[in-house]
Design an enzyme around this catalytic site. Sequence first.
Site, mmCIF file in Angstrom:
data_model
loop_
_atom_site.group_PDB
_atom_site.id
_atom_site.type_symbol
_atom_site.label_atom_id
_atom_site.label_comp_id
_atom_site.label_asym_id
_atom_site.label_seq_id
_atom_site.Cartn_x
_atom_site.Cartn_y
_atom_site.Cartn_z
ATOM 1 N N ARG A 123 -8.245 -16.627 -55.259
ATOM 2 C CA ARG A 123 -9.302 -16.058 -54.755
ATOM 3 C C ARG A 123 -9.093 -15.061 -53.442
ATOM 4 O O ARG A 123 -10.277 -14.880 -53.026
ATOM 5 C CB ARG A 123 -10.513 -17.050 -54.574
ATOM 6 C CG ARG A 123 -10.186 -18.041 -55.714
ATOM 7 C CD ARG A 123 -11.574 -18.474 -56.155
ATOM 8 N NE ARG A 123 -11.843 -19.399 -57.072
ATOM 9 C CZ ARG A 123 -10.821 -21.066 -57.369
ATOM 10 N NH1 ARG A 123 -10.101 -21.216 -56.016
ATOM 11 N NH2 ARG A 123 -10.928 -21.752 -58.092
ATOM 12 N N GLU A 187 -8.648 16.567 -52.322
ATOM 13 C CA GLU A 187 -9.280 15.223 -51.417
ATOM 14 C C GLU A 187 -9.724 15.815 -50.078
ATOM 15 O O GLU A 187 -10.947 15.621 -50.211
ATOM 16 C CB GLU A 187 -8.652 14.005 -51.444
ATOM 17 C CG GLU A 187 -8.128 13.264 -53.177
ATOM 18 C CD GLU A 187 -9.308 13.397 -53.643
ATOM 19 O OE1 GLU A 187 -10.981 13.433 -53.403
ATOM 20 O OE2 GLU A 187 -9.270 12.639 -54.954
ATOM 21 N N GLU A 239 -21.663 1.138 -51.903
ATOM 22 C CA GLU A 239 -21.723 2.600 -52.834
ATOM 23 C C GLU A 239 -23.215 2.201 -53.761
ATOM 24 O O GLU A 239 -22.525 2.134 -54.963
ATOM 25 C CB GLU A 239 -20.032 3.043 -54.366
ATOM 26 C CG GLU A 239 -20.978 4.118 -54.341
ATOM 27 C CD GLU A 239 -18.988 4.614 -54.779
ATOM 28 O OE1 GLU A 239 -18.378 3.838 -55.500
ATOM 29 O OE2 GLU A 239 -19.253 5.823 -55.097
ATOM 30 N N ARG A 245 -22.161 6.750 -49.645
ATOM 31 C CA ARG A 245 -21.133 7.347 -50.406
ATOM 32 C C ARG A 245 -20.604 8.315 -51.279
ATOM 33 O O ARG A 245 -19.895 8.677 -52.099
ATOM 34 C CB ARG A 245 -20.127 5.416 -50.794
ATOM 35 C CG ARG A 245 -18.860 5.518 -50.903
ATOM 36 C CD ARG A 245 -18.685 4.060 -50.020
ATOM 37 N NE ARG A 245 -17.338 3.775 -51.411
ATOM 38 C CZ ARG A 245 -16.309 3.200 -50.762
ATOM 39 N NH1 ARG A 245 -16.735 1.710 -49.788
ATOM 40 N NH2 ARG A 245 -15.321 2.447 -51.341
ATOM 41 N N ASN A 249 -17.497 11.606 -54.466
ATOM 42 C CA ASN A 249 -18.139 12.784 -55.175
ATOM 43 C C ASN A 249 -18.200 13.740 -55.958
ATOM 44 O O ASN A 249 -18.377 14.083 -57.008
ATOM 45 C CB ASN A 249 -19.090 11.242 -56.299
ATOM 46 C CG ASN A 249 -18.034 10.279 -56.330
ATOM 47 O OD1 ASN A 249 -17.106 10.068 -56.635
ATOM 48 N ND2 ASN A 249 -18.945 9.742 -56.964
ATOM 49 N N HIS A 269 -5.148 14.215 -61.094
ATOM 50 C CA HIS A 269 -7.158 14.151 -60.471
ATOM 51 C C HIS A 269 -7.513 15.252 -59.893
ATOM 52 O O HIS A 269 -8.049 15.664 -59.853
ATOM 53 C CB HIS A 269 -6.780 12.724 -60.451
ATOM 54 C CG HIS A 269 -8.164 12.388 -59.211
ATOM 55 N ND1 HIS A 269 -9.235 11.957 -59.868
ATOM 56 C CD2 HIS A 269 -8.712 11.901 -57.935
ATOM 57 C CE1 HIS A 269 -10.396 11.800 -59.014
ATOM 58 N NE2 HIS A 269 -9.899 12.172 -58.250
HETATM 59 N N1 NAD Z 1 -9.558 3.125 -54.570
HETATM 60 C C1 NAD Z 1 -10.313 4.579 -54.235
HETATM 61 O O1 NAD Z 1 -10.324 4.576 -53.374
HETATM 62 C C2 NAD Z 1 -9.611 5.730 -54.729
HETATM 63 C C3 NAD Z 1 -9.863 6.447 -54.685
HETATM 64 C C4 NAD Z 1 -8.964 7.693 -55.129
HETATM 65 C C5 NAD Z 1 -7.865 7.801 -56.234
HETATM 66 N N2 NAD Z 1 -7.638 6.361 -56.854
HETATM 67 C C6 NAD Z 1 -6.545 6.332 -57.461
HETATM 68 O O2 NAD Z 1 -5.304 7.011 -57.109
HETATM 69 C C7 NAD Z 1 -4.037 7.061 -57.725
HETATM 70 C C8 NAD Z 1 -3.396 8.260 -57.219
HETATM 71 O O3 NAD Z 1 -3.315 8.344 -56.500
HETATM 72 P P1 NAD Z 1 -1.814 9.079 -56.659
HETATM 73 O O4 NAD Z 1 -2.143 10.403 -56.295
HETATM 74 O O5 NAD Z 1 -1.408 8.658 -55.102
HETATM 75 O O6 NAD Z 1 -0.626 8.610 -57.563
HETATM 76 P P2 NAD Z 1 -0.041 7.780 -57.286
HETATM 77 O O7 NAD Z 1 0.065 6.332 -56.430
HETATM 78 O O8 NAD Z 1 0.372 7.154 -59.114
HETATM 79 O O9 NAD Z 1 1.692 8.526 -57.225
HETATM 80 C C9 NAD Z 1 2.149 9.699 -57.449
HETATM 81 C C10 NAD Z 1 3.260 9.591 -57.741
HETATM 82 O O10 NAD Z 1 3.812 10.299 -56.395
HETATM 83 C C11 NAD Z 1 4.721 9.330 -55.671
HETATM 84 N N3 NAD Z 1 4.742 9.562 -55.048
HETATM 85 C C12 NAD Z 1 3.813 8.549 -53.559
HETATM 86 N N4 NAD Z 1 4.803 8.776 -52.446
HETATM 87 C C13 NAD Z 1 5.831 9.518 -51.970
HETATM 88 C C14 NAD Z 1 6.756 9.505 -51.209
HETATM 89 N N5 NAD Z 1 6.079 9.141 -49.840
HETATM 90 N N6 NAD Z 1 7.011 10.077 -51.699
HETATM 91 C C15 NAD Z 1 7.612 10.601 -53.061
HETATM 92 N N7 NAD Z 1 7.058 10.369 -53.573
HETATM 93 C C16 NAD Z 1 5.635 9.772 -53.718
HETATM 94 C C17 NAD Z 1 4.774 8.324 -56.794
HETATM 95 O O11 NAD Z 1 5.699 7.428 -56.807
HETATM 96 C C18 NAD Z 1 4.193 8.938 -58.174
HETATM 97 O O12 NAD Z 1 4.802 9.157 -58.695
HETATM 98 C C19 NAD Z 1 -5.432 7.012 -58.934
HETATM 99 O O13 NAD Z 1 -5.437 5.431 -59.692
HETATM 100 C C20 NAD Z 1 -7.006 6.927 -58.567
HETATM 101 O O14 NAD Z 1 -7.418 5.744 -59.725
HETATM 102 C C21 NAD Z 1 -8.470 5.118 -55.652
HETATM 103 ZN ZN ZN Z 2 -10.979 11.725 -56.202
#
Ligand code: NAD
Ligand code: ZN
Length: 367
Positions: A123, A187, A239, A245, A249, A269
């Site tokens: 939890r 972003e 949100e 927040r 978007n 993305h």
């Molecule tokens: N929680 C939130 O508020 C929020 C906001 C925006 C996005 N997201 C989520 O985040 C995700 C996308 O995040 P992302 O773009 O970081 O993707 P990811 O975590 O899939 O990373 C992208 C790639 O980069 C690699 N990588 C990460 N750090 C590295 C490093 N230092 N060196 C080498 N390779 C590295 C990873 O292994 C992966 O292959 C999505 O699922 C999205 O929905 C969440």
């Molecule tokens: Zn985004």
Amino acid sequence: VADLELRFRTRPAASRVHIRRAALGRLGMLVRRAATARRAALITDATVGRLHGGAALRALRRAGIAADRIVAPAGERAKTPARLTALWDALARLEIGRDDMVVALGGGSVGDLAGFAAATWLRGVAWVCVPTSLLAQVDSSIGGKTAVDLAAGKNLVGAFHQPALVVIDPDLLATLPARERRQGLAEVVKTGMAADARLFAYAERRAAALAGGDIEALAGAVERSVRAKARVVLADEREREGGGRSALNYGHTLGHALEAVHGYRGLRHGDAVAIGMRAASLLSVRLAGLSPGARARQEALLDGFGLPRSIENVALRALLSAMRHDKKRRSSQVRWVLTPRIGHASVPRPIERRALEAALIEVGARR
Ligand SMILES: NC(=O)c1ccc[n+]([C@@H]2O[C@H](COP(=O)([O-])OP(=O)(O)OC[C@H]3O[C@@H](n4cnc5c(N)ncnc54)[C@H](O)[C@@H]3O)[C@@H](O)[C@H]2O)c1
Ligand SMILES: [Zn+2]
């Protein structure tokens, strides 16, 4: 270097955010200062684990924290209920208790998955977020949103669960591929356009260095983005509909539709959001009073970061339908965040169909 304390009204009451080059080596010490747990499950992905997992484990153990590693596959495909179940089983095998913690080392995918595991295990146990991608350092590590995906759509099952501590080490970005860096830069542009004109100006000033992966320049963008996002999140923790927040978007109405049309594969993305911002800024000029010069600055910055200019081979009708079926939408109307000026977003508003279609066609949608 930055040390921020985010005080929330909802539990847990506060998160510390520590930003500093080489912070990974001090992870154990930082954890000891912020949390009481002396045992941790380090959740990472295969790629990040290979590059930085050993250093993270050593830093924890040096500070007297017993840590074991759990490895998930890299990328979005780790964010599934099946993977979450496997994670719960691993936490059970490690006998992670209520006073222990989860440490998430990775990009936004690992953060969302491990954060949700922490939110649900017994939890809810404390967690520490160590974002390693630029997108995670500037955006997803702040705000406490965690989730996994279903076949029906992204992020449909999740929770708000603030990490006790976020440790951001810009040096980890040295191993990040340029394509991934670009996703985070999208972003940064978003946060600048929607919430912080000074962040936007910084990104313009350091555009070439940021695009080239200069760590000092990236560290500056990370710190400014985190401060801007923290300010927005603290004013609207959960949100609310039409709350502050929603500004974050900006570019995401079309961005999410593009990702959905591509089946959440192929189109990344940040790339999708960049195209979304190009359309949103057209609408902002026409409907919200954004000056054409300000729009041109946004376009030049996105171009400088190598972000895509237009939609490739997607029919207008498919996009309109994807926008209408966005599962996270609360009202029946498709709403867009517009920017009357750089650094300021309006509350999301419905856009009249003809104006919307014209903008989508201008950014490349097929008639
Ligand atoms: N929680 C939130 O508020 C929020 C906001 C925006 C996005 N997201 C989520 O985040 C995700 C996308 O995040 P992302 O773009 O970081 O993707 P990811 O975590 O899939 O990373 C992208 C790639 O980069 C690699 N990588 C990460 N750090 C590295 C490093 N230092 N060196 C080498 N390779 C590295 C990873 O292994 C992966 O292959 C999505 O699922 C999205 O929905 C969440
Ligand atoms: Zn985004």
